[in-house]
Design an enzyme around this catalytic site. Structure first.
Site, PDB file in Angstrom:
ATOM      1  N   GLU A 102       0.802  -1.224   0.000  1.00 26.66           N
ATOM      2  CA  GLU A 102       0.000   0.000   0.000  1.00 26.66           C
ATOM      3  C   GLU A 102       0.838   1.278   0.000  1.00 26.66           C
ATOM      4  OE1 GLU A 102      -4.095   0.066   1.498  1.00 26.66           O
ATOM      5  OE2 GLU A 102      -3.163   1.081   3.223  1.00 26.66           O
ATOM      6  N   LYS A 124       0.403   5.141   1.010  1.00 24.24           N
ATOM      7  CA  LYS A 124      -0.422   6.143   1.689  1.00 24.24           C
ATOM      8  C   LYS A 124       0.468   7.064   2.502  1.00 24.24           C
ATOM      9  CE  LYS A 124      -1.663   3.195   5.678  1.00 24.24           C
ATOM     10  NZ  LYS A 124      -2.802   2.637   6.437  1.00 24.24           N
ATOM     11  N   LYS A 133      -7.893   2.549  -3.328  1.00 22.14           N
ATOM     12  CA  LYS A 133      -8.413   2.386  -1.979  1.00 22.14           C
ATOM     13  C   LYS A 133      -9.043   3.708  -1.533  1.00 22.14           C
ATOM     14  CE  LYS A 133      -7.431   0.201   2.428  1.00 22.14           C
ATOM     15  NZ  LYS A 133      -6.401  -0.262   3.371  1.00 22.14           N
ATOM     16  N   GLU A 146     -14.560  -5.559   1.474  1.00 20.42           N
ATOM     17  CA  GLU A 146     -14.003  -5.614   2.821  1.00 20.42           C
ATOM     18  C   GLU A 146     -15.062  -5.882   3.882  1.00 20.42           C
ATOM     19  OE1 GLU A 146     -10.815  -2.759   4.039  1.00 20.42           O
ATOM     20  OE2 GLU A 146     -12.380  -2.046   5.407  1.00 20.42           O
ATOM     21  N   ASN A 205     -10.734  -7.197   7.272  1.00 18.84           N
ATOM     22  CA  ASN A 205     -10.034  -6.118   7.956  1.00 18.84           C
ATOM     23  C   ASN A 205      -9.934  -6.457   9.444  1.00 18.84           C
ATOM     24  OD1 ASN A 205      -9.089  -3.677   9.048  1.00 18.84           O
ATOM     25  ND2 ASN A 205     -10.100  -2.485   7.454  1.00 18.84           N
ATOM     26  N   GLU A 257      -6.181  -8.038   5.948  1.00 18.45           N
ATOM     27  CA  GLU A 257      -5.824  -6.620   5.941  1.00 18.45           C
ATOM     28  C   GLU A 257      -5.645  -6.100   7.371  1.00 18.45           C
ATOM     29  OE1 GLU A 257      -8.629  -4.179   3.762  1.00 18.45           O
ATOM     30  OE2 GLU A 257      -9.531  -5.970   2.931  1.00 18.45           O
ATOM     31  N   SER A 258      -4.738  -5.162   7.536  1.00 19.02           N
ATOM     32  CA  SER A 258      -4.509  -4.405   8.773  1.00 19.02           C
ATOM     33  C   SER A 258      -3.863  -5.244   9.865  1.00 19.02           C
ATOM     34  CB  SER A 258      -5.814  -3.811   9.317  1.00 19.02           C
ATOM     35  OG  SER A 258      -6.383  -2.895   8.408  1.00 19.02           O
TER      36      SER A 258
END
Length: 283
Positions: A65, A67, A127, A176, A197, A227-228
């Site tokens: 990712e 960001k 995203k 998600e 997530n 994710e995360s």
């Protein structure tokens, strides 16, 4: 829904209103439909399922990712160069990219997505917080190969229509979910790529147990992405032992002094024992 998410969604609806006044939906639709065929995120992730056919290859597939900031952590890498990071991630062996395009809360933009995609041949996920079909056409017109759909952020009717529109545009969608109820909704609507997530949207804490718990409820003909909260190789190995091989990782890569090496470290081949454990889980 958390107050933070509600604020983001309210801001996103206002943003869509402003952008659609500047570029009408009909014009955007023509631009989107004229774009070349997207790169396939689904195909990039499918090898993530463990296979004896490639025993020397790392079964891990990483969506890396890009960001600059997040609402919960603040600035992460304000001076981030999307093209440079995209190239570093690709050299490290990432399967795909995720680019934050939300401005007010993540300091991102569609220009970041364009710059990242132009720099590599990997599929690129936009995203953002998708609340309107306008954003789906906007993503395709900007060159995105896939979009994010958050079950908690939309109605089931919108989710079903959004997935159908993505299919019509040959866009992949990462749908998600955060719990069993959202997973059931995603599957009912036909989600093919399911992102779990691990972040609790109320406390913003992360628990890998969320992915471990939901893994058993995702059919084998769907693609799961954790994710995360995935920060280390040990996190990857723990999830892979449960049969999870696709991951979306952001913060730890953006903060890394050498993002190329950070990606390479996460996706390195498993040891013989780790492979055996993963194989046992998949049997």
């Amino acid at each position: 829904m958390s107050d933070q998410l509600a604020r983001i969604l309210d801001a996103k609806r206002e943003e869509v209103t402003v952008r659609s006044a500047r570029t009408p939906l009909a014009d955007l639709r023509r631009l989107a439909e004229a774009m070349p065929k997207p790169r396939s995120l689904a195909s990039a992730l499918l090898p993530g399922r463990f296979s004896h056919a490639e025993p020397a290859s790392p079964p891990v597939r990483l969506i890396a990712e890009i960001k600059r900031a997040s609402p919960s952590k603040g600035p992460l890498r304000p001076d981030l160069n999307p093209a440079a990071y995209a190239k570093a991630y690709a050299r490290g062996g990432a399967a795909a990219l995720s680019v934050l395009t939300d401005g007010p809360f993540f300091c991102g933009s569609l220009d970041d997505l364009k710059a990242a995609r132009d720099a590599v041949t990997l599929p690129v996920l936009r995203k953002d917080f998708t609340v309107s079909e306008y954003q789906i056409y906007e993503a395709r017109a900007a060159g995105a190969d896939a979009i994010l759909l958050i079950v908690r952020a939309v109605t089931e009717a919108f989710l079903r229509d959004a997935l159908a529109l993505c299919e019509a545009l040959s866009l992949d969608a990462l749908t998600e979910v955060h719990d069993e109820r959202e997973l059931e909704a995603a599957l009912r609507c036909g989600a093919r790529i399911v992102g779990v997530n691990n972040r609790d949207l109320t406390t913003f804490q992360t628990f890998l147990e969320t992915s471990l718990r939901l893994r058993a409820h995702i059919p084998e003909d769907r693609i799961m992405v954790a994710e995360s909260g995935i920060r280390s190789r040990s996190d990857i190995e723990r999830l892979a032992a449960a049969g999870i091989f696709n991951f979306l990782v952001g913060e730890s890569l953006v903060r890394a002094s050498n993002p190329e090496n950070a990606v390479r470290h996460l996706i390195q081949p498993f040891s013989g024992e780790a492979v055996k454990n993963a194989d046992n889980q998949r049997a």
